[in-house]
Every structure is written in structure tokens, then in C-alpha cells.
Design an enzyme around this catalytic site. Sequence first.
Site, PDB file in Angstrom:
ATOM      1  N   LYS A  70      -6.060   3.145   5.595  1.00 52.99           N
ATOM      2  CA  LYS A  70      -5.842   2.020   4.676  1.00 52.99           C
ATOM      3  C   LYS A  70      -5.904   0.690   5.434  1.00 52.99           C
ATOM      4  CE  LYS A  70      -3.223   4.943   1.535  1.00 52.99           C
ATOM      5  NZ  LYS A  70      -1.921   5.407   1.010  1.00 52.99           N
ATOM      6  N   GLN A 128       4.458   4.876   1.572  1.00 50.22           N
ATOM      7  CA  GLN A 128       3.719   6.130   1.751  1.00 50.22           C
ATOM      8  C   GLN A 128       4.643   7.321   1.504  1.00 50.22           C
ATOM      9  OE1 GLN A 128       0.408   6.111   2.257  1.00 50.22           O
ATOM     10  NE2 GLN A 128       0.290   8.339   2.258  1.00 50.22           N
ATOM     11  N   ASP A 136       0.037   1.079  -5.822  1.00 48.82           N
ATOM     12  CA  ASP A 136      -0.144   2.532  -5.910  1.00 48.82           C
ATOM     13  C   ASP A 136      -0.096   3.022  -7.354  1.00 48.82           C
ATOM     14  OD1 ASP A 136      -0.690   4.112  -3.706  1.00 48.82           O
ATOM     15  OD2 ASP A 136       1.368   4.046  -2.943  1.00 48.82           O
TER      16      ASP A 136
HETATM   17  N1  GUN Z   1       0.902  10.308  -0.365  1.00 51.84           N
HETATM   18  C1  GUN Z   1      -0.215  10.992  -0.699  1.00 51.84           C
HETATM   19  N2  GUN Z   1      -1.063  10.186  -1.388  1.00 51.84           N
HETATM   20  C2  GUN Z   1      -0.448   8.993  -1.486  1.00 51.84           C
HETATM   21  C3  GUN Z   1      -0.827   7.747  -2.083  1.00 51.84           C
HETATM   22  O1  GUN Z   1      -1.890   7.585  -2.688  1.00 51.84           O
HETATM   23  N3  GUN Z   1       0.072   6.746  -1.956  1.00 51.84           N
HETATM   24  C4  GUN Z   1       1.253   6.894  -1.314  1.00 51.84           C
HETATM   25  N4  GUN Z   1       2.091   5.859  -1.260  1.00 51.84           N
HETATM   26  N5  GUN Z   1       1.628   8.030  -0.764  1.00 51.84           N
HETATM   27  C5  GUN Z   1       0.777   9.067  -0.847  1.00 51.84           C
END
Ligand code: GUN
Length: 292
Positions: free
Chosen positions: A52, A96, A119
Site C-alpha cells: 500500500k 490493518q 477501507d
Molecule cells: N486485512 C485483510 N485485508 C484487509 C484490508 O483490505 N484492509 C485492512 N485494513 N485489513 C485487511
Amino acid sequence: MNLLDGKATSAKIKQEITEKVNEYVNKGFRPPHLVAIIAGNDGASETYVGHKEKACAQVGFTSEVIRYPENVEENTILKKIVELNNDKEIDGFIVQLPLPKQVNEQKIIETIAPEKDVDGFHPVNLGKMMAGLPSFVSATPKGIVELLRHNNLSVSGKHCVVIGRSNIVGRPVSVLLSQNNEYGNATVTLCHSRTKNLKDITKQADVLVVSMGKPNFVTADMVKNGAIVVDVGITRIKSDKTKSGFKLVGDVDFENVAPKSSYITPVPGGVGPMTIVSLLLNTWQAYLSNIK
Ligand code: GUN
């Protein structure tokens, strides 16, 4: 068989985002800023957050990662979230997942201001998405829809079978595909661990979306000839064929399913890059609202 190339599609979208960022920066605006919070030592989370950050830099966004140890108190993260909610210089942020066991994930998600929840996990955004209102749509479901759209694949009138009912992927993607708009209008069946006669259902799928986290679960006998297959799974398994000793595999037995399908996503290089670029799109959307 055609490859649904998430890497190439996401590169095109990143180029479009880069051009827009340059335009705004040239006008004197600051670039978009994304923050990621990560707690604990989950290896996969570190990898995802790394991807990211790299993607932000590629399109000209600034980004920052806030790290907490495995034993962090829930309150420490909640306080940081309130701080980020009130910081005008931050357009969006993500926490996350998964979080350490002493931290209540739902409480964390519900503390994020919906207008910074890039998200799309906050119930306000989930609810707006359900109602077909403008909202942040979580990155993987959005990425799947964008991948189909950019490759001129309409799901209208088709039977889409989704395997997996998570709040992050299965349930939201089933809503998006069935919505009454140009990217939706599919007939959707949502299958999960209690589904009986799974193969009878998957064999009826014009579009099969698989998100269950079980490597090579979907075999050729479960897939109709000419189906579009979207593989969301990504699991690291041991391999003596790679230098690292590991390889990434999806939930679909690619080698045997690919020849039967009309379109199929590879793993890696399919849904993964589309998820990352969707987070960038959401952050761009948050930025435009924030700098108004
Ligand atoms: N864990 C697995 N996929 C994601 C996601 O798209 N966003 C976040 N914050 N955590 C994750």
C-alpha cells in the site's frame, strides 16, 4: 481462456490517478495523504501495508505507517484514531486487520470517522453501500467490480456464485454484483461453509467469485465451461520450485480450471493489485471531499 490481468488493469488506473494528483499539486494543493495503523507482528499484514505504501508513492500520494507492538492496549489505538479523525492533513486511514486478540476490532472500526474510512468497513459505509448510496466501498469488492468493468465484462443477467461470506469480501461483493446499476444486475448466489451440494451450484455459475482462503479448493469439475473465474484467495505455501522456498496460491486450481474458463484471474497479479488500487481510488475520493 483470457487472463483477467489485475496488474495491467491497476497500472492503467494508477496512471490516471497520477495525472490527477499532478494536476492538483500543480495548482498548489498538497498531495493526498493516507495513514495505515498496524499492530502486532502479522507477516501478511506487513506485506500488504508495504504494498500500500509503495502504491501511494507511485501515484504521488504521501503516506505514513503507525506501528504498535503485539501487546498494545485497545485504548492507545482508539486515542490515535480520534486524533487522526480530527487531523485535516489526513484524508483517509486504515487499521490493518487482524488486530491482536485484546483489541476489539469492531470497536476500532466504529471509532473511525466514516468520511475517513477508506477501507469502507464502518457500518455507515456498509449501510450506504447496501442502499446504493455514495460511500467508500471496501477495496477488494470494489477491485473485483473495477476489474470486470475495465475488461468490458458485464454481469447483467448472469448467474454470479460467490463462495465466502466475510464482511470484507463475500457479502459486499454479492451486494455490488446484484445492485441495480450498470456494474450489477446479476443474479447472485452466496455460498459458504454450510452450503450443501456446493458443486451443483458452482457448476451453474456464469461468474464464479471465490474468497475462502483454501488453496486450490475449486477444481475443474466444479466449473462450467466458459465461466468467468475470479480468485480472491492468496495463501503462501511451501514450494521447492522457487528461490524463496514459498509460492502464492489462490483458492482455484488455476492449471486445470483455466482451460475451461473464458476469463480467469491469476494469483498473484489478479485481484491483489486491484485491491490496492481501489484503496488509492477511495483515498482520492476522500481527498477531494477533504480539500473542498
Ligand atoms: N486485512 C485483510 N485485508 C484487509 C484490508 O483490505 N484492509 C485492512 N485494513 N485489513 C485487511
